[in-house]
Scaffold this motif. Sequence first.
Motif, PDB file in Angstrom:
ATOM      1  N   LYS A  24       2.525  12.315  -6.064  1.00 13.48           N
ATOM      2  CA  LYS A  24       3.388  12.322  -4.880  1.00 13.48           C
ATOM      3  C   LYS A  24       4.818  11.908  -5.242  1.00 13.48           C
ATOM      4  CE  LYS A  24       3.443  10.436  -0.231  1.00 13.48           C
ATOM      5  NZ  LYS A  24       3.085   9.247   0.513  1.00 13.48           N
ATOM      6  N   ARG A  25       4.925  11.078  -6.333  1.00 11.79           N
ATOM      7  CA  ARG A  25       6.194  10.595  -6.883  1.00 11.79           C
ATOM      8  C   ARG A  25       6.967   9.721  -5.890  1.00 11.79           C
ATOM      9  NH1 ARG A  25       7.209  13.107 -11.697  1.00 11.79           N
ATOM     10  NH2 ARG A  25       9.362  12.310 -11.728  1.00 11.79           N
ATOM     11  N   SER A  26       6.273   9.230  -4.907  1.00 10.95           N
ATOM     12  CA  SER A  26       6.910   8.282  -3.984  1.00 10.95           C
ATOM     13  C   SER A  26       5.827   7.336  -3.442  1.00 10.95           C
ATOM     14  CB  SER A  26       7.575   9.031  -2.829  1.00 10.95           C
ATOM     15  OG  SER A  26       6.586   9.657  -2.058  1.00 10.95           O
ATOM     16  N   LEU A  27       6.281   6.370  -2.694  1.00 13.80           N
ATOM     17  CA  LEU A  27       5.373   5.354  -2.151  1.00 13.80           C
ATOM     18  C   LEU A  27       4.213   6.011  -1.387  1.00 13.80           C
ATOM     19  CD1 LEU A  27       6.390   2.094  -0.409  1.00 13.80           C
ATOM     20  CD2 LEU A  27       4.794   3.608   0.752  1.00 13.80           C
ATOM     21  N   SER A  28       3.013   5.531  -1.704  1.00 14.96           N
ATOM     22  CA  SER A  28       1.861   6.031  -0.934  1.00 14.96           C
ATOM     23  C   SER A  28       1.066   4.842  -0.394  1.00 14.96           C
ATOM     24  CB  SER A  28       0.976   6.940  -1.786  1.00 14.96           C
ATOM     25  OG  SER A  28       0.286   6.187  -2.734  1.00 14.96           O
ATOM     26  N   ARG A  29       0.416   5.085   0.704  1.00 22.28           N
ATOM     27  CA  ARG A  29      -0.284   3.986   1.384  1.00 22.28           C
ATOM     28  C   ARG A  29      -1.670   4.452   1.835  1.00 22.28           C
ATOM     29  NH1 ARG A  29       2.595   0.323   5.969  1.00 22.28           N
ATOM     30  NH2 ARG A  29       0.981  -1.284   6.074  1.00 22.28           N
ATOM     31  N   GLY A  30      -2.627   3.565   1.725  1.00 25.05           N
ATOM     32  CA  GLY A  30      -3.980   3.936   2.161  1.00 25.05           C
ATOM     33  C   GLY A  30      -4.890   2.720   2.220  1.00 25.05           C
ATOM     34  N   GLU A  31      -6.033   2.942   2.831  1.00 21.63           N
ATOM     35  CA  GLU A  31      -6.998   1.833   2.945  1.00 21.63           C
ATOM     36  C   GLU A  31      -8.025   1.960   1.850  1.00 21.63           C
ATOM     37  OE1 GLU A  31      -8.739   1.564   6.833  1.00 21.63           O
ATOM     38  OE2 GLU A  31      -6.778   1.212   7.740  1.00 21.63           O
ATOM     39  N   GLU A  32      -8.353   0.839   1.214  1.00 27.01           N
ATOM     40  CA  GLU A  32      -9.411   0.873   0.210  1.00 27.01           C
ATOM     41  C   GLU A  32     -10.493  -0.115   0.598  1.00 27.01           C
ATOM     42  OE1 GLU A  32      -8.488   1.174  -3.848  1.00 27.01           O
ATOM     43  OE2 GLU A  32      -6.864   2.611  -3.464  1.00 27.01           O
ATOM     44  N   VAL A  33     -11.711   0.382   0.559  1.00 26.13           N
ATOM     45  CA  VAL A  33     -12.843  -0.439   0.968  1.00 26.13           C
ATOM     46  C   VAL A  33     -13.586  -0.873  -0.285  1.00 26.13           C
ATOM     47  CG1 VAL A  33     -14.968  -0.483   2.321  1.00 26.13           C
ATOM     48  CG2 VAL A  33     -13.020   0.875   3.097  1.00 26.13           C
ATOM     49  N   ILE A  34     -13.743  -2.162  -0.417  1.00 27.83           N
ATOM     50  CA  ILE A  34     -14.392  -2.674  -1.628  1.00 27.83           C
ATOM     51  C   ILE A  34     -15.595  -3.526  -1.239  1.00 27.83           C
ATOM     52  CG2 ILE A  34     -14.086  -4.167  -3.648  1.00 27.83           C
ATOM     53  CD1 ILE A  34     -11.017  -3.134  -3.320  1.00 27.83           C
ATOM     54  N   GLN A  35     -16.710  -3.119  -1.785  1.00 31.65           N
ATOM     55  CA  GLN A  35     -17.954  -3.871  -1.525  1.00 31.65           C
ATOM     56  C   GLN A  35     -18.013  -5.024  -2.505  1.00 31.65           C
ATOM     57  OE1 GLN A  35     -21.076  -2.246   0.196  1.00 31.65           O
ATOM     58  NE2 GLN A  35     -21.853  -4.351   0.138  1.00 31.65           N
ATOM     59  N   LYS A  36     -18.204  -6.246  -1.977  1.00 29.27           N
ATOM     60  CA  LYS A  36     -18.249  -7.433  -2.858  1.00 29.27           C
ATOM     61  C   LYS A  36     -19.701  -7.714  -3.246  1.00 29.27           C
ATOM     62  CE  LYS A  36     -15.369 -10.240  -3.518  1.00 29.27           C
ATOM     63  NZ  LYS A  36     -14.668 -10.425  -4.797  1.00 29.27           N
ATOM     64  N   LYS A  37     -19.792  -8.521  -4.348  1.00 30.18           N
ATOM     65  CA  LYS A  37     -21.138  -8.806  -4.857  1.00 30.18           C
ATOM     66  C   LYS A  37     -21.998  -9.547  -3.826  1.00 30.18           C
ATOM     67  CE  LYS A  37     -20.523  -8.946  -9.821  1.00 30.18           C
ATOM     68  NZ  LYS A  37     -20.105  -9.796 -10.938  1.00 30.18           N
ATOM     69  N   ASP A  38     -21.353 -10.385  -2.989  1.00 29.08           N
ATOM     70  CA  ASP A  38     -22.135 -11.153  -2.008  1.00 29.08           C
ATOM     71  C   ASP A  38     -22.523 -10.309  -0.782  1.00 29.08           C
ATOM     72  OD1 ASP A  38     -19.769 -10.839  -0.694  1.00 29.08           O
ATOM     73  OD2 ASP A  38     -19.268 -12.978  -0.563  1.00 29.08           O
ATOM     74  N   GLY A  39     -22.237  -9.025  -0.853  1.00 29.91           N
ATOM     75  CA  GLY A  39     -22.663  -8.136   0.237  1.00 29.91           C
ATOM     76  C   GLY A  39     -21.571  -7.901   1.261  1.00 29.91           C
ATOM     77  N   THR A  40     -20.534  -8.718   1.229  1.00 24.79           N
ATOM     78  CA  THR A  40     -19.462  -8.515   2.213  1.00 24.79           C
ATOM     79  C   THR A  40     -18.608  -7.311   1.797  1.00 24.79           C
ATOM     80  OG1 THR A  40     -18.035 -10.045   1.051  1.00 24.79           O
ATOM     81  CG2 THR A  40     -19.313 -10.950   2.884  1.00 24.79           C
ATOM     82  N   VAL A  41     -17.887  -6.839   2.768  1.00 23.23           N
ATOM     83  CA  VAL A  41     -17.024  -5.678   2.509  1.00 23.23           C
ATOM     84  C   VAL A  41     -15.587  -6.089   2.789  1.00 23.23           C
ATOM     85  CG1 VAL A  41     -16.440  -3.354   3.304  1.00 23.23           C
ATOM     86  CG2 VAL A  41     -18.821  -3.998   3.043  1.00 23.23           C
ATOM     87  N   LYS A  42     -14.720  -5.751   1.853  1.00 19.51           N
ATOM     88  CA  LYS A  42     -13.303  -6.085   2.053  1.00 19.51           C
ATOM     89  C   LYS A  42     -12.521  -4.803   2.259  1.00 19.51           C
ATOM     90  CE  LYS A  42     -13.043 -10.592   1.255  1.00 19.51           C
ATOM     91  NZ  LYS A  42     -12.461 -11.470   2.251  1.00 19.51           N
ATOM     92  N   ILE A  43     -11.622  -4.852   3.209  1.00 18.23           N
ATOM     93  CA  ILE A  43     -10.791  -3.656   3.448  1.00 18.23           C
ATOM     94  C   ILE A  43      -9.343  -4.046   3.140  1.00 18.23           C
ATOM     95  CG2 ILE A  43     -10.101  -1.898   5.123  1.00 18.23           C
ATOM     96  CD1 ILE A  43     -12.665  -2.730   6.698  1.00 18.23           C
ATOM     97  N   TYR A  44      -8.676  -3.239   2.306  1.00 21.16           N
ATOM     98  CA  TYR A  44      -7.291  -3.536   1.919  1.00 21.16           C
ATOM     99  C   TYR A  44      -6.378  -2.410   2.354  1.00 21.16           C
ATOM    100  CZ  TYR A  44      -8.464  -7.666  -0.724  1.00 21.16           C
ATOM    101  OH  TYR A  44      -8.858  -8.929  -1.063  1.00 21.16           O
ATOM    102  N   ASP A  45      -5.224  -2.836   2.842  1.00 20.94           N
ATOM    103  CA  ASP A  45      -4.161  -1.879   3.126  1.00 20.94           C
ATOM    104  C   ASP A  45      -3.328  -1.850   1.834  1.00 20.94           C
ATOM    105  OD1 ASP A  45      -2.177  -0.332   4.129  1.00 20.94           O
ATOM    106  OD2 ASP A  45      -1.264  -1.914   5.362  1.00 20.94           O
ATOM    107  N   VAL A  46      -3.435  -0.745   1.075  1.00 18.34           N
ATOM    108  CA  VAL A  46      -2.856  -0.720  -0.287  1.00 18.34           C
ATOM    109  C   VAL A  46      -1.601   0.173  -0.331  1.00 18.34           C
ATOM    110  CG1 VAL A  46      -3.306  -0.187  -2.720  1.00 18.34           C
ATOM    111  CG2 VAL A  46      -5.126  -1.138  -1.280  1.00 18.34           C
ATOM    112  N   ILE A  47      -0.535  -0.420  -0.933  1.00 18.42           N
ATOM    113  CA  ILE A  47       0.706   0.359  -1.124  1.00 18.42           C
ATOM    114  C   ILE A  47       0.880   0.561  -2.632  1.00 18.42           C
ATOM    115  CG2 ILE A  47       3.235   0.281  -0.963  1.00 18.42           C
ATOM    116  CD1 ILE A  47       2.841  -1.397   1.601  1.00 18.42           C
ATOM    117  N   LYS A  48       1.170   1.795  -3.035  1.00 19.95           N
ATOM    118  CA  LYS A  48       1.374   2.069  -4.467  1.00 19.95           C
ATOM    119  C   LYS A  48       2.766   2.666  -4.639  1.00 19.95           C
ATOM    120  CE  LYS A  48      -3.335   2.093  -5.721  1.00 19.95           C
ATOM    121  NZ  LYS A  48      -4.442   2.590  -6.502  1.00 19.95           N
ATOM    122  N   VAL A  49       3.545   2.019  -5.556  1.00 18.47           N
ATOM    123  CA  VAL A  49       4.921   2.500  -5.775  1.00 18.47           C
ATOM    124  C   VAL A  49       5.042   2.975  -7.240  1.00 18.47           C
ATOM    125  CG1 VAL A  49       7.378   1.933  -5.580  1.00 18.47           C
ATOM    126  CG2 VAL A  49       5.689   0.707  -4.182  1.00 18.47           C
TER     127      VAL A  49
END
Length: 688
Positions: A121-146
């Motif tokens: 894309k060659r520019s800032l991109s944004r999206g949600e990433e869902v990460i399953q943790k070892k303890d069973g919980t789920v973390k959701i991140y609002d991720v920006i990549k530059v």
Amino acid sequence: MIKDTTENKTDLIASLKATNAQLKMEIGERKRAEKALQELVKTYQETSLKLRTLINAMPDIVCFKDGTGKWLEANKSMLELFDIEKLDYHGKSDAELAESTPFYQDALLNCQYSDREAWNKRSLSRGEEVIQKKDGTVKIYDVIKVPLFYEDGKRNGIVVLGRDITEQKQTEKAMMRLASIVESSNDAIIGNTLAGIIHSWNSGAEKIYGYSIYEVKGRSISMLAVPERPNEIPQILANITAGIGIDNYETVHLRKDGKHIDVALTISPIKDTQDNVIGVSTIARDISDRKQVEQSLEQLRHQHQLILDSAGEGICVIDMFCKISFVNPAAARMTGYTIKELVNNDWSFIIYKSQTNNKADIISTQKKSKTCPVKTTLEKGIVCQVTDDFFGRRDGSFFPVEYVSTPIVEQGKIIGAVVTFKDITDRLAIEQMKDEFISVVSHELRTPLASIHGALGLLKSGLLNQAPERGRRMLDIAVANTDRLVRLVNDILDLERLHSNQVTMLKQTCNVSELMMQAANEMQPIAEKTGVSLSVTPIDTKLWGCADKLIQTLTNLLSNAIKYSSTGKTVWLTASKQLINQNQADNSNNLTSGVQSDRTVAPTYRINSDYQVLIAVKDRGRGIPADKIETIFGRFQQVDASDSRQKGGTGLGLAICRSIVQQHEGKIWAESTLGKGSTFFVALPILD
Ligand code: ADP
């Protein structure tokens, strides 16, 4: 050559000096440069440390990668997310790190994939990433990549920043769930301010009230109140302001189309974090259908109640323990108890009980030897019909009943019995009356039959052979009495019907003298036979009545007077007009009570309200004891039991007379002196 050498030396020295100076200068510069570099490195190191401290303190995840995707720096949050705090990540790609921490392989490879998208894309991109943790919980991140590029366009590096939005997402999800519950609710859920201004209105409210959110937003909730209840909503809002909620309050609201609607309201205060009431939540449930069902049920219950209340038969519901669970008013009335006294009491004890008086003892003994039919119904589930039993009253007396006990069966199981009973006292009395009727018929037939018999007997004896005129008179009497006999049979039947108010007596204008003469003529043969003289003093006046019945009355009285007079005595049949004396009733019986009068008279006549005719049948016979003077008017009542044997009476004649006179709104009574004779009076209304 030497010169040359010296010159050369000088030049060399000069050159060396210059070089030295140059070197010194360069060394100085280098030292300065080194110092500057050291300073720079120091500054960089300090800055780097500050930066590291800063990014480590951040709750967000931070990661720097080079142009090939190798990790350069990552903060603590990032390392913790992938559980790689103890790993030297520097210079490693996502794929290489994934090998070291296999649980997060997918998540890391996803990172790599989204990095590639950012590069492309060659520019800032944004999206949600869902990460399953070892303890069973789920973390959701609002991720920006530059992505960063060199001037020549080559990839320099990529900055990855991510914020943990798990909680926010969960809250959003819960809110959405809540919103969808509110939205999908069939109840109206309305939010309004303490001043009653509507700010939220779900689809349930739209359905119930017919308004859309746009039509109600900003308007007062009082728009839903019916005009008959203007103070209701202000009162509710005042309660809510005081922190008092309202639960399931049933009222009537107004729809957009003007129709009234039954609603149940649950109104609660909306509070802020400081517990201050800042608004009102109203949940309104449409209870029109329920109300309608309730109304129908109430109507049905009312109908059933009316049926049970107006039922002439006693109805008792008995449970499996033989206890009365329901009685209708008729059952209470018949037994003399109140409904309250009967309900929850034992059936056998209260109604089907044993008593101490003689009759009850007999009943009780009979009952003891039999099983209570209601118990049989309860035990065997069969319908029991009883036609000859007695139930007990509160006062200890008994009354004859017929009843049916029917099992109440629910889902194949007997749960009780319904006992429907009838007090048959009246029916038994009617049966008795029927027996009496037969006696009346036979009694009444005897009198004209005796006349016919007397007349025919005289003719047969040949005594009148020489007196054809008298013979013809005897025949006339026989014929007249035969006719009368036929009429009597019919009339007696009519009279019985009259007692049950089935027939109206056929009345016409009658002349009292004719009635008297006809009665006297009818009785003449008997009088002659017994040697009693008949003296008739008729009166020419008219009355409205049934001639046959009145003649029947007079002949009955004459027959009695003749019967109870000895040979040679006279019987007087007289009549006079008399001023109506209201107190006359003292001498007589209360004849007119309970009688349906027939005041329909011929159009040319009307009842004389001042005068009446008083007919008297007087004899000089044996007289009637004072204590019998009234009772002889009752059915089968005689002064002496031997009267029926010796005089051929049945004791019904005066009862019939009373009944006939009663039908003419008249009075009948007797006066007598024992041993000296009796006078029977008949007072009848006359016509003008
Ligand atoms: P019945 O004459 O058929 O017995 P009534 O009803 O006409 O029936 O009379 C009832 C009773 O009243 C008679 O049995 C008799 O004892 C008494 N009684 C009626 N009339 C007279 C009378 N004139 N003198 C004496 N007793 C009378």
